[in-house]
Design an enzyme around this catalytic site. Structure first.
Site, PDB file in Angstrom:
ATOM      1  N   GLY A  34      -5.043 -43.264 -74.127  1.00 48.90           N
ATOM      2  CA  GLY A  34      -4.818 -44.369 -75.058  1.00 48.90           C
ATOM      3  C   GLY A  34      -3.763 -43.976 -76.093  1.00 48.90           C
ATOM      4  O   GLY A  34      -3.246 -42.856 -76.071  1.00 48.90           O
ATOM      5  N   ASP A  51     -11.103 -50.700 -89.489  1.00 49.75           N
ATOM      6  CA  ASP A  51     -11.206 -51.562 -90.677  1.00 49.75           C
ATOM      7  C   ASP A  51     -12.079 -52.797 -90.401  1.00 49.75           C
ATOM      8  O   ASP A  51     -12.553 -53.445 -91.328  1.00 49.75           O
ATOM      9  CB  ASP A  51      -9.812 -52.016 -91.132  1.00 49.75           C
ATOM     10  CG  ASP A  51      -9.003 -52.678 -90.014  1.00 49.75           C
ATOM     11  OD1 ASP A  51      -9.188 -52.310 -88.839  1.00 49.75           O
ATOM     12  OD2 ASP A  51      -8.177 -53.566 -90.317  1.00 49.75           O
ATOM     13  N   TYR A 108     -16.543 -56.550 -81.744  1.00 50.91           N
ATOM     14  CA  TYR A 108     -15.817 -55.268 -81.814  1.00 50.91           C
ATOM     15  C   TYR A 108     -16.246 -54.501 -83.075  1.00 50.91           C
ATOM     16  O   TYR A 108     -16.639 -53.333 -82.996  1.00 50.91           O
ATOM     17  CB  TYR A 108     -14.305 -55.534 -81.830  1.00 50.91           C
ATOM     18  CG  TYR A 108     -13.458 -54.313 -82.104  1.00 50.91           C
ATOM     19  CD1 TYR A 108     -13.324 -53.304 -81.152  1.00 50.91           C
ATOM     20  CD2 TYR A 108     -12.788 -54.156 -83.323  1.00 50.91           C
ATOM     21  CE1 TYR A 108     -12.549 -52.179 -81.400  1.00 50.91           C
ATOM     22  CE2 TYR A 108     -12.007 -53.033 -83.573  1.00 50.91           C
ATOM     23  CZ  TYR A 108     -11.895 -52.054 -82.614  1.00 50.91           C
ATOM     24  OH  TYR A 108     -11.126 -50.938 -82.877  1.00 50.91           O
TER      25      TYR A 108
HETATM   26  N1  LIG Z   1      -5.464 -50.189 -81.806  1.00 55.82           N
HETATM   27  C1  LIG Z   1      -5.732 -50.515 -83.069  1.00 55.82           C
HETATM   28  O1  LIG Z   1      -5.048 -51.339 -83.686  1.00 55.82           O
HETATM   29  C2  LIG Z   1      -6.909 -49.878 -83.767  1.00 55.82           C
HETATM   30  C3  LIG Z   1      -7.218 -50.322 -85.074  1.00 55.82           C
HETATM   31  C4  LIG Z   1      -8.302 -49.740 -85.729  1.00 55.82           C
HETATM   32  C5  LIG Z   1      -9.026 -48.740 -85.112  1.00 55.82           C
HETATM   33  N2  LIG Z   1      -8.714 -48.345 -83.843  1.00 55.82           N
HETATM   34  C6  LIG Z   1      -9.530 -47.313 -83.213  1.00 55.82           C
HETATM   35  O2  LIG Z   1      -8.688 -46.201 -82.945  1.00 55.82           O
HETATM   36  C7  LIG Z   1      -9.147 -45.538 -81.769  1.00 55.82           C
HETATM   37  C8  LIG Z   1      -7.988 -45.358 -80.808  1.00 55.82           C
HETATM   38  O3  LIG Z   1      -7.468 -46.634 -80.475  1.00 55.82           O
HETATM   39  P1  LIG Z   1      -6.269 -46.793 -79.430  1.00 55.82           P
HETATM   40  O4  LIG Z   1      -5.434 -47.932 -79.895  1.00 55.82           O
HETATM   41  O5  LIG Z   1      -5.647 -45.478 -79.170  1.00 55.82           O
HETATM   42  O6  LIG Z   1      -7.096 -47.261 -78.139  1.00 55.82           O
HETATM   43  P2  LIG Z   1      -6.568 -47.564 -76.673  1.00 55.82           P
HETATM   44  O7  LIG Z   1      -5.079 -47.389 -76.610  1.00 55.82           O
HETATM   45  O8  LIG Z   1      -7.173 -48.846 -76.248  1.00 55.82           O
HETATM   46  O9  LIG Z   1      -7.214 -46.369 -75.819  1.00 55.82           O
HETATM   47  C9  LIG Z   1      -8.574 -46.264 -75.560  1.00 55.82           C
HETATM   48  C10 LIG Z   1      -8.739 -45.355 -74.370  1.00 55.82           C
HETATM   49  O10 LIG Z   1     -10.149 -45.180 -74.128  1.00 55.82           O
HETATM   50  C11 LIG Z   1     -10.352 -45.281 -72.735  1.00 55.82           C
HETATM   51  N3  LIG Z   1     -11.736 -45.647 -72.437  1.00 55.82           N
HETATM   52  C12 LIG Z   1     -12.306 -46.878 -72.474  1.00 55.82           C
HETATM   53  N4  LIG Z   1     -13.596 -46.810 -72.097  1.00 55.82           N
HETATM   54  C13 LIG Z   1     -13.856 -45.504 -71.835  1.00 55.82           C
HETATM   55  C14 LIG Z   1     -15.013 -44.815 -71.408  1.00 55.82           C
HETATM   56  N5  LIG Z   1     -16.156 -45.450 -71.168  1.00 55.82           N
HETATM   57  N6  LIG Z   1     -14.942 -43.456 -71.259  1.00 55.82           N
HETATM   58  C15 LIG Z   1     -13.781 -42.809 -71.479  1.00 55.82           C
HETATM   59  N7  LIG Z   1     -12.643 -43.428 -71.861  1.00 55.82           N
HETATM   60  C16 LIG Z   1     -12.672 -44.763 -72.048  1.00 55.82           C
HETATM   61  C17 LIG Z   1      -9.373 -46.356 -72.308  1.00 55.82           C
HETATM   62  O11 LIG Z   1      -9.196 -46.357 -70.920  1.00 55.82           O
HETATM   63  P3  LIG Z   1      -8.934 -47.778 -70.166  1.00 55.82           P
HETATM   64  O12 LIG Z   1      -7.513 -48.129 -70.493  1.00 55.82           O
HETATM   65  O13 LIG Z   1      -9.175 -47.435 -68.744  1.00 55.82           O
HETATM   66  O14 LIG Z   1      -9.924 -48.763 -70.723  1.00 55.82           O
HETATM   67  C18 LIG Z   1      -8.126 -45.915 -73.081  1.00 55.82           C
HETATM   68  O15 LIG Z   1      -7.407 -44.918 -72.385  1.00 55.82           O
HETATM   69  C19 LIG Z   1     -10.311 -46.379 -81.230  1.00 55.82           C
HETATM   70  O16 LIG Z   1     -11.524 -45.819 -81.667  1.00 55.82           O
HETATM   71  C20 LIG Z   1     -10.114 -47.726 -81.880  1.00 55.82           C
HETATM   72  O17 LIG Z   1     -11.336 -48.420 -82.029  1.00 55.82           O
HETATM   73  C21 LIG Z   1      -7.660 -48.895 -83.160  1.00 55.82           C
END
Ligand SMILES: NC(=O)c1ccc[n+]([C@@H]2O[C@H](COP(=O)([O-])OP(=O)(O)OC[C@H]3O[C@@H](n4cnc5c(N)ncnc54)[C@H](OP(=O)(O)O)[C@@H]3O)[C@@H](O)[C@H]2O)c1
Length: 279
Positions: A10, A103, A126
């Site tokens: 991710g 957030d 979420y």
């Molecule tokens: N993106 C934002 O704007 C944002 C904002 C606030 C907080 N966050 C938090 O920041 C963190 C990182 O976000 P990100 O944007 O880097 O997320 P991301 O790009 O969506 O990456 C999440 C990764 O987790 C993998 N995953 C999903 N289910 C899984 C499972 N059961 N076991 C193992 N891996 C799994 C996904 O694989 P698949 O692609 O196969 O599903 C993906 O590779 C998260 O905790 C998110 O909640 C993100």
């Protein structure tokens, strides 16, 4: 020091792996869903007991905010049960656990940047599932860091790339101007997580770039930096309905990071410039 990253393909996982690899002192085990599915307690148990990491950084999450409203079971499995499984086993092997959160645990009715001790009240599946994940981590693991971030962009699908893509085929875009937050680069967040995990300053943290803006301001800045001539129209959330409600105001204060002397986040504009330089 042995570091296990979950969800390593991710946005945040990729950047963390990159930064950790640069420093030769870490042994990195980068996993995604295929190598370690965090929702399966048996797999988590076996993987962690076999590999005995010193630190686990959980970047795995169900981040499709709108889809979570209908894909409820998976949202809770990945965002709540997954971190619970990691917390239970980290406690067993004495590992530190970094849980990344959001957030969206706040309702967005605030009028000043949220601090870590402000009352949470998520208004989406979420947000609710992520809060449950935070609580499990705090309950089951003694050496935890919960790091709440927001409006994240890095290697992957994100708002910045969506805007640039839309600009290729549109002369005009409507962007929401009544939701406020802090766009945050995975570069800044990964650095903060690495700094934190090397300490014993356990607890809940806010980790976002400094300053705040609306999605409209964010879009305007992207096009200004990239010299793209496009008309951006400010619209309200009411005019741009989405399945999941968004907090209107979700600016986070990195209050705890400041207290422990580890707030290295740059302004959102500065980090965005660096990111767009490479895009
Ligand atoms: N993106 C934002 O704007 C944002 C904002 C606030 C907080 N966050 C938090 O920041 C963190 C990182 O976000 P990100 O944007 O880097 O997320 P991301 O790009 O969506 O990456 C999440 C990764 O987790 C993998 N995953 C999903 N289910 C899984 C499972 N059961 N076991 C193992 N891996 C799994 C996904 O694989 P698949 O692609 O196969 O599903 C993906 O590779 C998260 O905790 C998110 O909640 C993100």
């Amino acid at each position: 020091m042995k570091i296990l990253i979950t969800g390593s393909k991710g946005q945040l996982g990729l950047e963390l792996t990159k930064q950790l690899e640069k420093e030769k002192k870490y042994e990195i085990i980068a996993t995604d869903r295929d190598e370690l599915n965090i929702i399966d307690i048996n797999s988590v148990n076996e993987f962690l007991l076999n590999n005995k990491p010193d630190v686990v950084i959980n970047c795995a999450a169900h981040t499709a905010v709108d889809l979570c409203e209908t894909d409820v079971e998976n949202a809770y499995k990945i965002n709540a049960v997954g971190p619970r499984n990691l917390a239970i086993v980290c406690e067993k092997i004495g590992a530190k656990l970094v849980q990344v959160s959001t957030d969206y645990v706040f309702d967005g009715n605030g009028t000043r940047p949220y601090r870590e001790d402000d009352t949470t009240c998520p208004n989406s599946i979420y947000g609710t599932s992520k809060l449950m994940g935070e609580n499990f981590v705090r309950e089951f693991c003694s050496r935890y860091f919960v790091v709440r971030t927001a409006w994240l962009y890095g290697e992957g699908n994100n708002f910045v790339r969506t805007m640039l893509k839309l600009a290729e085929t549109n002369n005009e875009l409507n962007v929401v101007n009544d939701q406020f937050g802090s766009p945050t680069s995975t570069v800044d967040l990964a650095k903060a997580i690495i700094d934190l995990m090397n300490t014993e300053h356990y607890g809940v943290y806010h980790g976002t770039c400094e300053g705040q803006c609306s999605w409209y301001d964010f879009a305007k800045k992207i096009f200004e930096i990239k010299n793209i001539d496009i008309k951006v129209n400010p619209v309200t959330s009411e005019e741009f309905k989405r399945p999941a409600p968004r907090p209107a105001y979700s600016v986070l204060d990195n209050f705890m990071l400041k207290l422990v002397g580890l707030n290295s986040f740059r302004t959102w504009e500065k980090s965005l410039e660096e990111y767009l330089d490479k895009e």
